[in-house]
Scaffold this motif. Sequence first.
Motif, PDB file in Angstrom:
ATOM      1  N   VAL A 312       0.885  -1.241  -0.123  1.00  0.00           N
ATOM      2  CA  VAL A 312      -0.077   0.062  -0.048  1.00  0.00           C
ATOM      3  C   VAL A 312       0.827   1.280  -0.053  1.00  0.00           C
ATOM      4  CG1 VAL A 312      -1.495   1.408   1.256  1.00  0.00           C
ATOM      5  CG2 VAL A 312      -1.975  -1.226   1.080  1.00  0.00           C
ATOM      6  N   LEU A 313       1.844   1.167   0.596  1.00  0.00           N
ATOM      7  CA  LEU A 313       2.668   2.290   0.994  1.00  0.00           C
ATOM      8  C   LEU A 313       3.660   2.378  -0.471  1.00  0.00           C
ATOM      9  CD1 LEU A 313       4.382   1.988   4.504  1.00  0.00           C
ATOM     10  CD2 LEU A 313       2.675   3.656   3.684  1.00  0.00           C
ATOM     11  N   GLY A 314       3.836   1.476  -1.108  1.00  0.00           N
ATOM     12  CA  GLY A 314       4.518   1.518  -2.289  1.00  0.00           C
ATOM     13  C   GLY A 314       3.566   2.369  -3.520  1.00  0.00           C
ATOM     14  N   LYS A 315       2.265   2.470  -3.218  1.00  0.00           N
ATOM     15  CA  LYS A 315       1.424   3.076  -4.279  1.00  0.00           C
ATOM     16  C   LYS A 315       0.683   4.479  -3.851  1.00  0.00           C
ATOM     17  CE  LYS A 315      -0.086  -1.176  -6.400  1.00  0.00           C
ATOM     18  NZ  LYS A 315      -1.197  -2.011  -6.511  1.00  0.00           N
ATOM     19  N   VAL A 316       1.223   4.981  -2.660  1.00  0.00           N
ATOM     20  CA  VAL A 316       0.705   6.225  -2.237  1.00  0.00           C
ATOM     21  C   VAL A 316       1.018   7.467  -3.209  1.00  0.00           C
ATOM     22  CG1 VAL A 316       1.066   5.498   0.277  1.00  0.00           C
ATOM     23  CG2 VAL A 316       2.825   6.901  -0.987  1.00  0.00           C
ATOM     24  N   LYS A 317       0.041   8.095  -3.164  1.00  0.00           N
ATOM     25  CA  LYS A 317      -0.137   9.396  -4.054  1.00  0.00           C
ATOM     26  C   LYS A 317       1.194  10.243  -4.271  1.00  0.00           C
ATOM     27  CE  LYS A 317      -3.184  13.159  -5.722  1.00  0.00           C
ATOM     28  NZ  LYS A 317      -4.249  13.947  -5.607  1.00  0.00           N
ATOM     29  N   ASN A 318       1.608  10.591  -2.889  1.00  0.00           N
ATOM     30  CA  ASN A 318       2.917  11.235  -2.807  1.00  0.00           C
ATOM     31  C   ASN A 318       3.956  10.641  -2.160  1.00  0.00           C
ATOM     32  OD1 ASN A 318       4.831  13.404  -2.553  1.00  0.00           O
ATOM     33  ND2 ASN A 318       3.516  15.033  -2.121  1.00  0.00           N
ATOM     34  N   PRO A 319       4.831  10.049  -2.493  1.00  0.00           N
ATOM     35  CA  PRO A 319       5.857   9.245  -1.602  1.00  0.00           C
ATOM     36  C   PRO A 319       6.829  10.175  -0.921  1.00  0.00           C
ATOM     37  CG  PRO A 319       6.305   9.166  -3.991  1.00  0.00           C
ATOM     38  CD  PRO A 319       4.967   9.910  -3.746  1.00  0.00           C
ATOM     39  N   SER A 320       6.910  11.656  -1.400  1.00  0.00           N
ATOM     40  CA  SER A 320       7.722  12.402  -0.460  1.00  0.00           C
ATOM     41  C   SER A 320       7.130  12.853   0.577  1.00  0.00           C
ATOM     42  CB  SER A 320       8.061  13.553  -1.634  1.00  0.00           C
ATOM     43  OG  SER A 320       7.081  14.515  -1.984  1.00  0.00           O
ATOM     44  N   LEU A 322       4.366  11.700   3.225  1.00  0.00           N
ATOM     45  CA  LEU A 322       3.602  10.765   3.858  1.00  0.00           C
ATOM     46  C   LEU A 322       2.400  11.398   4.645  1.00  0.00           C
ATOM     47  CD1 LEU A 322       5.790   7.543   4.581  1.00  0.00           C
ATOM     48  CD2 LEU A 322       4.494   8.412   2.400  1.00  0.00           C
ATOM     49  N   THR A 323       1.314  10.853   4.757  1.00  0.00           N
ATOM     50  CA  THR A 323       0.205  11.439   5.762  1.00  0.00           C
ATOM     51  C   THR A 323       0.816  10.975   7.016  1.00  0.00           C
ATOM     52  OG1 THR A 323      -1.188   9.371   5.651  1.00  0.00           O
ATOM     53  CG2 THR A 323      -1.562  11.335   3.947  1.00  0.00           C
ATOM     54  N   GLN A 324      -0.165  11.693   8.046  1.00  0.00           N
ATOM     55  CA  GLN A 324       0.354  11.059   9.309  1.00  0.00           C
ATOM     56  C   GLN A 324       0.326   9.676   9.703  1.00  0.00           C
ATOM     57  OE1 GLN A 324      -1.453  13.784  12.313  1.00  0.00           O
ATOM     58  NE2 GLN A 324      -0.199  15.587  11.622  1.00  0.00           N
ATOM     59  N   ARG A 325      -0.933   9.209   9.199  1.00  0.00           N
ATOM     60  CA  ARG A 325      -1.180   7.778   9.476  1.00  0.00           C
ATOM     61  C   ARG A 325      -0.148   6.798   8.651  1.00  0.00           C
ATOM     62  NH1 ARG A 325      -7.710   7.396   9.237  1.00  0.00           N
ATOM     63  NH2 ARG A 325      -8.048   8.481  11.120  1.00  0.00           N
ATOM     64  N   GLN A 326       0.147   7.331   7.487  1.00  0.00           N
ATOM     65  CA  GLN A 326       1.242   6.701   6.681  1.00  0.00           C
ATOM     66  C   GLN A 326       2.629   6.685   7.424  1.00  0.00           C
ATOM     67  OE1 GLN A 326       0.687   8.561   2.829  1.00  0.00           O
ATOM     68  NE2 GLN A 326      -0.793   7.598   2.472  1.00  0.00           N
ATOM     69  N   GLU A 327       2.987   7.787   8.099  1.00  0.00           N
ATOM     70  CA  GLU A 327       4.404   7.984   8.412  1.00  0.00           C
ATOM     71  C   GLU A 327       4.309   6.943   9.798  1.00  0.00           C
ATOM     72  OE1 GLU A 327       7.990   8.598   9.333  1.00  0.00           O
ATOM     73  OE2 GLU A 327       7.140   9.227   7.342  1.00  0.00           O
ATOM     74  N   ARG A 328       3.190   6.925  10.373  1.00  0.00           N
ATOM     75  CA  ARG A 328       3.184   6.357  11.765  1.00  0.00           C
ATOM     76  C   ARG A 328       3.143   4.692  11.587  1.00  0.00           C
ATOM     77  NH1 ARG A 328      -0.910   9.932  13.584  1.00  0.00           N
ATOM     78  NH2 ARG A 328      -2.472   8.391  12.955  1.00  0.00           N
ATOM     79  N   LEU A 329       2.517   4.197  10.141  1.00  0.00           N
ATOM     80  CA  LEU A 329       2.671   2.898   9.876  1.00  0.00           C
ATOM     81  C   LEU A 329       3.982   2.522   9.764  1.00  0.00           C
ATOM     82  CD1 LEU A 329      -0.472   2.396   7.675  1.00  0.00           C
ATOM     83  CD2 LEU A 329       0.021   1.141   9.690  1.00  0.00           C
ATOM     84  N   LEU A 330       4.633   3.281   8.805  1.00  0.00           N
ATOM     85  CA  LEU A 330       6.187   2.911   8.464  1.00  0.00           C
ATOM     86  C   LEU A 330       6.965   2.927   9.586  1.00  0.00           C
ATOM     87  CD1 LEU A 330       8.131   2.459   6.325  1.00  0.00           C
ATOM     88  CD2 LEU A 330       8.278   4.929   5.754  1.00  0.00           C
TER      89      LEU A 330
END
Length: 337
Positions: A312-320, A322-330
């Motif tokens: 899922v993170l490999g398909k995010v809209k803006n890989p540079s 990340l949203t707060q939730r995406q960053e927390r997951l990573l």
Amino acid sequence: MLQIDSEFKNLIPPLSSEEKLQLEANLKEFGCLDPLIVWQGENILLDGHNRYEICTREQIPYKIVEIEIGDREAAICWIANHQLGRRNITPEVASYLRGKRYLNLKGDRTGNLKQNSPNGNYFRSVDAAKSLAEQYKVTDRTIRNDALFTEALDTLEQSLGDEVKHSILARNSGLTKKDVLSLAKVADEEGQEVAQKLLSMKQNKSDIVQQIKDKKPVPNPHFVGEVCRITPKADPDLKPFSGCWCIVYQINLHSCGIKTWKVDFETVKPENLERTYGVEENAASRNCDRLRCLANKVHSDYEATYTAVLEVLGKVKNPSSLTQRQERLLTFLEGEY
């Protein structure tokens, strides 16, 4: 006196005349600063063949470091990985070395049988191509194509001499990989003389298509460091990565080398890459490295849930960014490993 193994030596790309003269000048002025690497117990040189030849001839002192190597396959593996870790090798050299490793693994049946079952009744056959593809971050098909290229080069070396092989690896021959494969087939089936004539024809060839390309070259629209989105179209190898963002790491005449969150692709057509806008390239590259590091560990752990998160993170809209939730997951996954 160190022993020189011809197969091991041939795995190492030869220096050009200019590079060898510069190396000799440096050794004479500063001495041999880097130790030679030797197979412990066998006294066989694994790395430093050019330095050893110059130091022996010019009576320049040198040091050696002995490393433990189990067998010839392990020695070839060490040399290949050591050379692949260098920045200045050509794509042809990388392909040749990966092909060598695959052919050795494929030829060694015991090397492909690992991991006893709990009750010890059977072995699980390990796909050598898949294993190497994961290690070098390329596809299975790339590894198998590498092996065909390696076999073809070795055939040409035996038939036409090592200078032909070295010129191909150094990208000085003007031959494509397709040319190398067809030339090796001729050398194998029709002999040295016919192969030599065909080589001369190919190197002197200037057909209409090439003339058009020379007069009106179409520039590759992408650039190193660019962040793109993968659109597979007719490429089956890219279908599992449809919609993934990637980093362009190499520009070829009619293709690009790209890095995804999971593997590298050496030759992707420009039409399979869609430009992204508003993406900060350095930040995207850092996030790609973070995902790649995790991908290796998660794959070894066989954790399907974590793999799904990475996909899922490999398909995010803006890989540079990340949203707060995406960053927390990573960050959570990084903490897990």
